[in-house]
Design a protein around this motif. Structure first.
Motif, mmCIF file in Angstrom:
data_model
loop_
_atom_site.group_PDB
_atom_site.id
_atom_site.type_symbol
_atom_site.label_atom_id
_atom_site.label_comp_id
_atom_site.label_asym_id
_atom_site.label_seq_id
_atom_site.Cartn_x
_atom_site.Cartn_y
_atom_site.Cartn_z
ATOM 1 N N THR A 29 0.820 -1.212 0.000
ATOM 2 C CA THR A 29 0.000 0.000 0.000
ATOM 3 C C THR A 29 0.857 1.268 0.000
ATOM 4 O O THR A 29 0.388 2.343 0.399
ATOM 5 C CB THR A 29 -0.943 0.020 1.216
ATOM 6 N N ALA A 30 2.088 1.154 -0.469
ATOM 7 C CA ALA A 30 2.969 2.330 -0.475
ATOM 8 C C ALA A 30 2.486 3.375 -1.464
ATOM 9 O O ALA A 30 2.443 4.570 -1.157
ATOM 10 C CB ALA A 30 4.404 1.920 -0.798
ATOM 11 N N ARG A 31 2.121 2.937 -2.679
ATOM 12 C CA ARG A 31 1.808 3.887 -3.741
ATOM 13 C C ARG A 31 0.444 3.619 -4.358
ATOM 14 O O ARG A 31 0.057 2.467 -4.571
ATOM 15 C CB ARG A 31 2.877 3.835 -4.838
ATOM 16 N N LEU A 32 -0.229 4.688 -4.659
ATOM 17 C CA LEU A 32 -1.523 4.613 -5.337
ATOM 18 C C LEU A 32 -1.288 4.362 -6.826
ATOM 19 O O LEU A 32 -0.517 5.085 -7.469
ATOM 20 C CB LEU A 32 -2.273 5.928 -5.136
ATOM 21 N N TYR A 33 -1.960 3.347 -7.364
ATOM 22 C CA TYR A 33 -1.868 2.994 -8.786
ATOM 23 C C TYR A 33 -0.419 2.771 -9.230
ATOM 24 O O TYR A 33 -0.021 3.124 -10.338
ATOM 25 C CB TYR A 33 -2.526 4.069 -9.667
ATOM 26 N N GLY A 34 0.378 2.197 -8.338
ATOM 27 C CA GLY A 34 1.750 1.868 -8.686
ATOM 28 C C GLY A 34 1.898 0.365 -8.830
ATOM 29 O O GLY A 34 1.065 -0.412 -8.370
ATOM 30 N N GLY A 35 2.975 -0.071 -9.471
ATOM 31 C CA GLY A 35 3.239 -1.500 -9.556
ATOM 32 C C GLY A 35 2.536 -2.177 -10.709
ATOM 33 O O GLY A 35 1.853 -1.560 -11.526
ATOM 34 N N ASP A 36 2.688 -3.514 -10.744
ATOM 35 C CA ASP A 36 2.153 -4.313 -11.838
ATOM 36 C C ASP A 36 0.790 -4.892 -11.477
ATOM 37 O O ASP A 36 0.181 -4.517 -10.464
ATOM 38 C CB ASP A 36 3.142 -5.422 -12.186
ATOM 39 N N GLN A 37 0.315 -5.831 -12.310
ATOM 40 C CA GLN A 37 -1.002 -6.437 -12.095
ATOM 41 C C GLN A 37 -1.058 -7.218 -10.786
ATOM 42 O O GLN A 37 -2.096 -7.254 -10.123
ATOM 43 C CB GLN A 37 -1.352 -7.358 -13.266
ATOM 44 N N ARG A 38 0.060 -7.818 -10.419
ATOM 45 C CA ARG A 38 0.095 -8.559 -9.149
ATOM 46 C C ARG A 38 -0.108 -7.591 -7.978
ATOM 47 O O ARG A 38 -0.861 -7.880 -7.044
ATOM 48 C CB ARG A 38 1.429 -9.299 -9.024
ATOM 49 N N THR A 39 0.550 -6.463 -8.031
ATOM 50 C CA THR A 39 0.353 -5.455 -6.982
ATOM 51 C C THR A 39 -1.094 -4.991 -6.957
ATOM 52 O O THR A 39 -1.705 -4.852 -5.887
ATOM 53 C CB THR A 39 1.276 -4.244 -7.214
ATOM 54 N N ARG A 40 -1.647 -4.758 -8.153
ATOM 55 C CA ARG A 40 -3.011 -4.236 -8.231
ATOM 56 C C ARG A 40 -4.018 -5.217 -7.610
ATOM 57 O O ARG A 40 -4.871 -4.808 -6.821
ATOM 58 C CB ARG A 40 -3.373 -3.953 -9.703
ATOM 59 N N ILE A 41 -3.939 -6.504 -7.929
ATOM 60 C CA ILE A 41 -4.931 -7.429 -7.380
ATOM 61 C C ILE A 41 -4.735 -7.589 -5.874
ATOM 62 O O ILE A 41 -5.706 -7.735 -5.123
ATOM 63 C CB ILE A 41 -4.898 -8.805 -8.104
ATOM 64 N N ARG A 42 -3.501 -7.502 -5.396
ATOM 65 C CA ARG A 42 -3.267 -7.604 -3.957
ATOM 66 C C ARG A 42 -3.819 -6.367 -3.235
ATOM 67 O O ARG A 42 -4.356 -6.469 -2.127
ATOM 68 C CB ARG A 42 -1.769 -7.796 -3.678
ATOM 69 N N GLN A 43 -3.697 -5.206 -3.857
ATOM 70 C CA GLN A 43 -4.317 -4.014 -3.278
ATOM 71 C C GLN A 43 -5.839 -4.165 -3.253
ATOM 72 O O GLN A 43 -6.497 -3.775 -2.284
ATOM 73 C CB GLN A 43 -3.933 -2.773 -4.077
ATOM 74 N N GLU A 44 -6.377 -4.759 -4.292
ATOM 75 C CA GLU A 44 -7.836 -4.825 -4.393
ATOM 76 C C GLU A 44 -8.448 -5.896 -3.496
ATOM 77 O O GLU A 44 -9.583 -5.735 -3.037
ATOM 78 C CB GLU A 44 -8.240 -4.991 -5.864
ATOM 79 N N ILE A 45 -7.715 -6.962 -3.193
ATOM 80 C CA ILE A 45 -8.256 -7.900 -2.200
ATOM 81 C C ILE A 45 -8.189 -7.276 -0.803
ATOM 82 O O ILE A 45 -9.052 -7.528 0.041
ATOM 83 C CB ILE A 45 -7.555 -9.282 -2.225
ATOM 84 N N MET A 46 -7.175 -6.438 -0.580
ATOM 85 C CA MET A 46 -7.113 -5.751 0.717
ATOM 86 C C MET A 46 -8.253 -4.756 0.853
ATOM 87 O O MET A 46 -8.888 -4.657 1.913
ATOM 88 C CB MET A 46 -5.772 -5.030 0.885
ATOM 89 N N LEU A 47 -8.525 -4.000 -0.213
ATOM 90 C CA LEU A 47 -9.600 -3.015 -0.170
ATOM 91 C C LEU A 47 -10.956 -3.684 -0.002
ATOM 92 O O LEU A 47 -11.749 -3.288 0.861
ATOM 93 C CB LEU A 47 -9.592 -2.180 -1.454
ATOM 94 N N GLY A 48 -11.222 -4.716 -0.801
ATOM 95 C CA GLY A 48 -12.536 -5.350 -0.772
ATOM 96 C C GLY A 48 -12.704 -6.337 0.371
ATOM 97 O O GLY A 48 -13.486 -6.113 1.302
ATOM 98 N N ILE A 49 -11.947 -7.429 0.323
ATOM 99 C CA ILE A 49 -12.053 -8.455 1.367
ATOM 100 C C ILE A 49 -11.579 -7.889 2.704
ATOM 101 O O ILE A 49 -12.254 -8.012 3.739
ATOM 102 C CB ILE A 49 -11.224 -9.696 0.981
#
Length: 717
Positions: free
Chosen positions: A228-248
């Motif tokens: 969660t260091a950067r908003l909209y940073g990183g690759d697809q793996r980072t993005r899905i990990r951010q989104e499971i944290m946000l949702g789940i």
């Protein structure tokens, strides 16, 4: 007997709740304490107060005669927080029992809190502020980005450079979230490759608590600490990990805090895993089958889609989904194919990736676009999800975006409003009849107030231009020219937004010969301010920035076209309050709504826009200017050429002549009439209070009351 609070303690309490950020009288107090420090510290009152001991601050307040103003502000805040006779207490009583939960990947509340990138985040911030003002029972869930979104600098070649700065939580109005037992909240989300942990922070936005998940904890690997260091940073793996944290993770955080919302509102598809976690809870706690739990949960979920651009919808391949959502799928009793099918338009298409927007549509029974035209586009775009329905019957309605008036209205304009609008009008800004008094404003008052704000913007811009030039190592001669850039008497046009190619920041330069003529016209001069960031991976957007930068360096345009770096809420506030005209020329119909122009309206600026997004339902012929007639062409190049010609036509034949048509007192009376008509007809409609009331009445209340399944086919919302 309770101990009497000191003025220092009162200011610290005020600084701890972002309510102050939309109260001009409170921000003025912080400004007066130390104007230079206030600016240097990015208007962060927590940091400002750390500059003083309680005794030093007391002396400072005494010398400035500010004690009574602090006491009044503190009393107003307490009254605001305790007020029970709100719109929500009368019109949304069912949410008082179990509130609505608003999930968003970003929140733009104030420039000192870097957890936003642009329009989506600022809209979310305005949603929270209006919910607070209206007394709507709401909590919000997001992620805490330790480095936020990038800071932008333009180098000597005109190329965008990005940098990041780590935020220190001790310098922010943020506190840990606690369980009902008083323990700091810590949650975890299971993946095939291990658990990801997150602590939870709380920020108070008036009456609305905003909870932010932060994975920078010792329990995580270094990779996950940086998640969660950067908003909209990183690759697809980072993005899905951010989104499971946000949702789940977001649903788990609310449960740990002791909040069981009656409604889940997904602001864009980033949080679409949240309903799946709710389904798991119903199956585990109530013994429901997956299908029955899904039916129950979907009835209480609402979804807002924001983008008609295909690239704006997150998609993940099967391996990423299995690694990160597979454990939840096991608990739901779903095999890999069944899990993937939830995010596929065609469940049987093994080659289709998993789309978060598709998941959100399938897990909600009420969905909306963010303008009337965007509703049409969205129903067409997602019609294949409902192949048995005609396009008009697709259950995607619309609630047009609005802006939070107290945040974006300049204080001098508010003084004028106070004179002509009803008593306590600011509690009823979403009501049309409240705004009728705008016509009573005298032309001279409105014009001179606007001119003062325009001058403030010009001085602010000059300071920024000089700082930018010094950082690039420019010559003293060039810096000297920048100190007099922009003419207060010339028509000032602003363009500021994300520099995505479809927004066509350089459309006005399509016909350079004509563009140069209007810039060099000595009798009716025109000048432009540009600002905006391109996504770090958007090479085409960066090229547009570079083109504009290079133009600002050429003699015919120097000082008449300027590019301001690092577009944020503070720069945006100055721009929308000071420009004469706000230019918006996206490639129709790719602008879902757009809200920057709505902020301009409140301050008397006029929009000159393609008939797209909100402007397609706002323009009436006399409250701004329209570029073209709302037509599109199947050939993108032809459409760009046609729109470029139409833009120059409206500038030359409508905008410029009207601005320079003055009476004996040097007042452009017809222009001023258009300013007043814009405020009167648009101020209430494109207002966040009206927007939040619409969400409450058309989305939250039906979902909270279990009525949403009865209006599933309603596409008019």
């Amino acid at each position: 007997m309770a101990k009497k609070k000191t003025v220092y303690e009162k200011l610290c309490e005020l600084a701890s709740n972002l309510w102050w950020s939309w109260q001009p009288d409170v921000t003025q107090i912080f400004h007066l304490i130390d104007p230079d420090k206030w600016s240097e510290l990015n208007h962060n009152p927590v940091l400002l107060l750390k500059e003083y001991s309680p005794e030093q601050l007391d002396d400072k307040l005494s010398s400035l005669s500010l004690h009574s103003r602090v006491n009044v502000a503190y009393r107003r805040w307490l009254e605001y927080m305790d007020r029970s006779d709100t719109w929500g207490s009368t019109n949304a009583t069912i949410l008082g029992h179990r509130c609505a939960a608003y999930f968003s990947a970003e929140f733009g509340i104030h420039e000192s809190l870097h957890i936003y990138s642009g329009g989506l985040g600022v809209l979310a911030g305005d949603h929270l502020k209006s919910s607070s003002d209206l007394g709507l029972p709401l909590v919000a869930i997001g992620l805490f980005y330790g480095e936020g979104y990038f800071s932008q600098h333009i180098d000597k070649a005109g190329w965008q450079q990005e940098s990041y700065t780590e935020a220190k939580t001790e310098n922010l109005p943020i506190i840990p979230a606690y369980t009902p037992e008083g323990k700091p909240v810590m949650i975890s989300v299971s993946t095939r490759s291990g658990e990801i942990f997150a602590k939870v922070w709380r920020i108070n936005v008036g009456r609305v608590p905003l909870y932010l998940l932060d994975t920078d904890v010792p329990e995580n690997s270094q990779e996950d600490r940086n998640l969660t260091a950067r908003l909209y940073g990183g690759d697809q793996r980072t993005r899905i990990r951010q989104e499971i944290m946000l949702g789940i993770g977001g649903v788990k955080a609310l449960e740990a805090i002791g909040i069981e919302p009656s409604v889940i509102h997904m602001n864009e598809g980033h949080s679409a895993f949240a309903p799946l976690e709710r389904v798991r809870n119903r199956m585990h706690e109530d013994g429901f089958s997956f299908d029955d739990a899904l039916r129950e949960v979907a009835a209480s979920c609402v979804f807002t889609t924001h983008t008609p651009v295909p690239a704006g919808h997150d998609r993940f391949d099967a391996a990423l989904l299995e690694e990160h959502v597979g454990p939840l799928g096991d608990q739901l009793g779903l095999d890999h194919h069944a899990l993937m099918s939830l995010g596929r338009v065609d469940p049987q298409n093994e080659g289709e990736t998993f789309c978060m927007t598709v998941l959100a549509f399938k897990l909600s029974r009420l969905a909306n676009a963010v303008s009337s035209l965007h509703g049409v586009v969205s129903r067409r775009m997602w019609a294949s999800l409902w192949p048995w329905r005609s396009e008009e019957e697709i259950p995607i309605g619309h609630i047009t975006n609005g802006v939070h008036m107290p945040t974006w209205l300049a204080a001098p304009m508010r003084v004028i409003y106070d004179r002509v609008l009803p008593t306590k009008w600011y509690y009823k800004t979403g009501q049309a009849d409240v705004w009728s008094g705008i016509e009573e404003i005298t032309p001279g008052d409105l014009w001179e107030t606007h001119q003062a704000l325009k001058n403030r913007l010009i001085h602010f811009s000059r300071d920024l231009l000089v700082k930018q030039a010094k950082r690039r190592g420019s010559s003293e001669t060039e810096i000297g020219h920048l100190k007099t850039a922009l003419n207060p008497d010339a028509l000032l046009i602003g363009f500021a937004r994300r520099f995505a190619p479809y927004k066509r920041a350089d459309l006005v330069m399509k016909d350079m010969e004509t563009f140069l003529k209007i810039i060099e016209d000595a009798d009716r001069p025109v000048q432009f301010i540009f600002a905006g960031k391109a996504h770090p991976a958007d090479e085409r957007g960066k090229q547009i920035i570079q083109r504009i930068f290079k133009l600002t360096q050429e003699p015919p345009f120097r000082g008449k076209i300027v590019l301001l770096e690092d577009y944020d809420i503070n720069l945006g506030r100055h721009l929308v309050q000071g420009v004469d005209v706000w230019l918006n020329n996206p490639r129709r119909p790719l602008e879902a709504s757009g809200t920057s122009g709505q902020k301009v309206v409140l301050n008397g600026g006029l929009n000159c826009s393609i008939l797209d997004g909100w402007w397609a339902e706002a323009f009436d012929g006399s409250n701004g200017f329209a570029i073209g007639e709302g037509r599109t062409h199947v050939n993108q190049e032809i459409q760009d050429d046609r729109d470029g010609l139409n833009l120059m036509k409206v500038l030359k034949e409508e905008v410029i002549p009207l601005y320079y048509d003055r009476n004996y007192d040097d007042l452009p009376l017809e222009w001023i009439a258009r300013m007043k008509n814009g405020i009167r007809t648009l101020g209430w409609r494109f207002n966040a209070d009206r927007m939040v009331m619409d969400y409450a009445e058309k989305m939250y209340l039906p979902a909270a009351g279990g009525l949403s399944s009865q209006i599933k086919g309603d596409s008019s919302l």
